[in-house]
Scaffold this active site. Structure first.
Site, short mmCIF file in Angstrom:
data_model
loop_
_atom_site.label_atom_id
_atom_site.label_comp_id
_atom_site.label_asym_id
_atom_site.label_seq_id
_atom_site.Cartn_x
_atom_site.Cartn_y
_atom_site.Cartn_z
N ASP A 7 37.59 34.75 48.37
CA ASP A 7 36.50 34.72 49.34
C ASP A 7 36.76 35.86 50.31
OD1 ASP A 7 34.26 33.83 50.85
OD2 ASP A 7 35.62 32.81 52.23
N GLU A 67 33.25 36.05 45.35
CA GLU A 67 31.91 35.85 45.86
C GLU A 67 31.22 37.20 46.04
OE1 GLU A 67 29.74 33.92 49.76
OE2 GLU A 67 31.63 33.06 49.08
N ASP A 139 38.36 29.06 54.47
CA ASP A 139 38.39 30.25 53.63
C ASP A 139 39.09 29.99 52.30
OD1 ASP A 139 37.10 32.18 55.46
OD2 ASP A 139 38.83 31.72 56.73
#
Length: 182
Positions: A7, A67, A139
Site C-alpha cells: 500500500d 494498489e 497501512d
C-alpha cells in the site's frame, strides 16, 4: 504461493506478506515503513526503495501486488503518490518480482464484499481472513488486503489466460474489431 502486498504512500507505506494455497490464507508478516517528512523528496523515495527491497529479500515472495493510483482532487498529492509508487515498483523489480496492480475498489470488493468499505471494515476482515490475534495497523491492513485480493484474483486470471489467451489479448481484440476494447 507467497504474496507481498504493498500500500504505497509517501509518508507511510504499508506492506503485508501472506501464503496462499487454494482458498487457504496464512499470515506471514506485515508492517509500515514510516518515511521522515523533513527530508528532501529524493531521500524520502530512497527510504521507500531501500526498505521495500529489504522486505522483499527477507520475505522471499513469489508474487507482488500493489494498489493502483487513483486520481486525487489535489494533483500535487497524486503526483507525489505516483512517485512513491514508482520507488516501490523499482524495489520490487530490483528483486525480480512481477507486480499485479489492483484498484482500491477491486481490493475492497475482494476482501470485504463491497467496493465502498471503510478502513475499519478492511482491518476487521483482514483480521478475520488471516485469523490474526490483533487488528493490524491501517497501512499494513491495506497492504495485506491487496495481497488477499491477488490471492483471490490471480488463479482465475491464470485459468482464463490458459483457456483462451487469444480472447484476452488486446492485440487480438484490435485485429478482430479494428479498435482496441478495454
Amino acid at each position: 504461493m507467497r504474496i507481498l502486498g504493498i500500500d504505497p504512500g509517501l509518508r507511510r507505506t504499508g506492506f503485508g506478506v501472506i501464503e496462499a494455497s487454494g482458498a487457504r490464507l496464512w499470515y506471514v508478516a506485515s508492517g509500515t515503513i514510516v518515511v521522515p517528512a523533513g527530508q528532501p523528496l529524493s531521500e524520502r523515495l530512497k527510504v521507500i526503495l531501500d526498505n521495500l527491497r529489504e522486505v522483499a529479500r527477507d520475505a522471499h515472495p513469489d508474487q507482488a501486488a500493489m494498489e493502483k493510483v487513483f486520481l486525487n482532487k489535489n494533483p500535487a498529492s497524486t503526483l507525489l503518490l505516483g512517485q512513491a509508487r514508482g520507488a516501490a515498483l523499482c524495489a520490487l523489480a530490483d528483486t525480480g518480482l512481477s507486480v499485479q496492480e489492483y484498484t482500491a475498489l477491486q481490493i475492497k470488493k475482494a476482501v470485504v464484499g463491497t467496493g465502498h468499505a471503510s478502513k475499519e471494515q478492511i482491518q476487521v476482515m483482514v483480521r478475520h481472513l488471516l485469523a490474526l490475534d490483533g487488528t493490524p495497523a491501517p497501512d499494513a491492513a491495506d497492504a495485506l488486503a491487496c495481497a488477499i485480493c491477488h490471492a483471490h484474483c490471480a488463479p482465475l486470471a491464470g485459468r482464463l489466460q490458459a483457456l483462451a489467451p487469444e480472447i484476452l489479448s488486446p492485440r487480438t481484440r484490435r485485429l478482430r474489431t479494428g479498435r482496441l476494447i478495454s
